[in-house]
Design an enzyme around this catalytic site. Structure first.
Site, PDB file in Angstrom:
ATOM      1  N   ASP A 137       0.843  -1.189   0.000  1.00  0.00           N
ATOM      2  CA  ASP A 137       0.000   0.000   0.000  1.00  0.00           C
ATOM      3  C   ASP A 137       0.883   1.245   0.000  1.00  0.00           C
ATOM      4  O   ASP A 137       1.987   1.255   0.540  1.00  0.00           O
ATOM      5  CB  ASP A 137      -0.910   0.020   1.235  1.00  0.00           C
ATOM      6  CG  ASP A 137      -1.988  -1.046   1.179  1.00  0.00           C
ATOM      7  OD1 ASP A 137      -2.164  -1.658   0.104  1.00  0.00           O
ATOM      8  OD2 ASP A 137      -2.641  -1.263   2.212  1.00  0.00           O
ATOM      9  N   TYR A 138       0.371   2.300  -0.582  1.00  0.00           N
ATOM     10  CA  TYR A 138       1.120   3.542  -0.792  1.00  0.00           C
ATOM     11  C   TYR A 138       1.810   4.034   0.481  1.00  0.00           C
ATOM     12  O   TYR A 138       2.965   4.447   0.451  1.00  0.00           O
ATOM     13  CB  TYR A 138       0.168   4.613  -1.328  1.00  0.00           C
ATOM     14  CG  TYR A 138       0.776   5.969  -1.538  1.00  0.00           C
ATOM     15  CD1 TYR A 138       1.613   6.222  -2.626  1.00  0.00           C
ATOM     16  CD2 TYR A 138       0.524   7.020  -0.654  1.00  0.00           C
ATOM     17  CE1 TYR A 138       2.174   7.477  -2.833  1.00  0.00           C
ATOM     18  CE2 TYR A 138       1.084   8.268  -0.857  1.00  0.00           C
ATOM     19  CZ  TYR A 138       1.899   8.488  -1.944  1.00  0.00           C
ATOM     20  OH  TYR A 138       2.452   9.719  -2.136  1.00  0.00           O
TER      21      TYR A 138
END
Length: 238
Positions: free
Chosen positions: A39-40
């Protein structure tokens, strides 16, 4: 930081891991490719291959679910159980293109909606209590997180479902202005290759008082290397 420039280059103006590595390793820049997703806002271990053959070998382990991943997280509140498991399925949120949700994809999405079902399905995550603490005065719990599946946003949704969202997760829970980041970290990755030596990678723990201002931790239970026991399961609230 993003893994790459995003779809259709819409994030081309942002720094990303792929471009940085290509500048550091120009001799393999044309073959460099990431082998999995984070995830970012998640920090930690990120695996890149420097050949198509290596990337294919790693991809096979992720497809077989033989790659073993462990995360560290700070979650909101005080986790009372030494071990927790959530088995809520994960699917695309029908009201948001980016968000996921806990729910049965067959009930949420028709079979024809293939593009909305690809990140969805059964999911399982286990949390092991490591220690209690406070982050800028608010109670938090440090946990070791072992996902058995790799759905998009799975760990964040399962922590939320268990009543303890990840600190700083602005997508799924309220955040405090003092939150420096989302407190989720890919700590370990183990790849048992079939025809090559096994690969074990570790990214240092960022959730220590020395590394994270505002964090105080009490002495906790050492579940850092504990095998998976018979688990206490909480069913998601309906």
């Amino acid at each position: 930081m993003r893994i790459d420039g995003g779809r259709h280059g819409e994030k081309a103006d942002e720094a990303n891991a792929a471009d940085i590595l290509k500048r550091m390793l120009p001799e393999v820049a044309s073959e460099l490719r990431h082998c999995h997703q984070l995830d970012y806002a998640t920090s930690g271990v990120m695996l890149y291959a420097v050949s198509r053959k290596a990337a294919a070998a790693a991809a096979l382990l992720f497809q077989e679910r033989s790659a073993q991943k462990e995360y560290l997280a700070l979650v909101v509140g005080t986790v009372r159980d030494a071990v927790l498991e959530c088995r809520a399925p994960v699917c695309q949120d029908p009201e948001h293109d980016f968000k996921m949700m806990c729910g049965d994809r067959d009930l949420v999405w028709p079979l024809a909606a293939k593009n909305r079902r690809k990140h969805s399905g059964p999911a399982a995550t286990t949390l092991f209590l490591l220690s209690y603490g406070r982050y800028y005065g608010k109670p938090v719990t440090k946990v070791r997180v072992v996902p058995s599946t790799g759905r998009r946003h799975q760990i964040r949704l399962h922590c939320l479902t268990l009543g303890h969202p990840v600190v700083g997760d602005a997508t799924y829970a309220p955040v405090d202005p003092v939150d420096a980041r989302m407190m989720l970290h890919a700590h370990k990755l183990f790849l048992p290759f079939h025809s090559h030596p096994h690969l074990a990678l570790t990214a240092p723990d960022p959730f220590t008082p020395e590394r994270l201002p505002g964090l105080q931790l009490d002495v906790g239970i050492d579940h850092s290397t504990a095998p998976l026991p018979t688990l206490h399961v909480r069913t998601p609230r309906t």
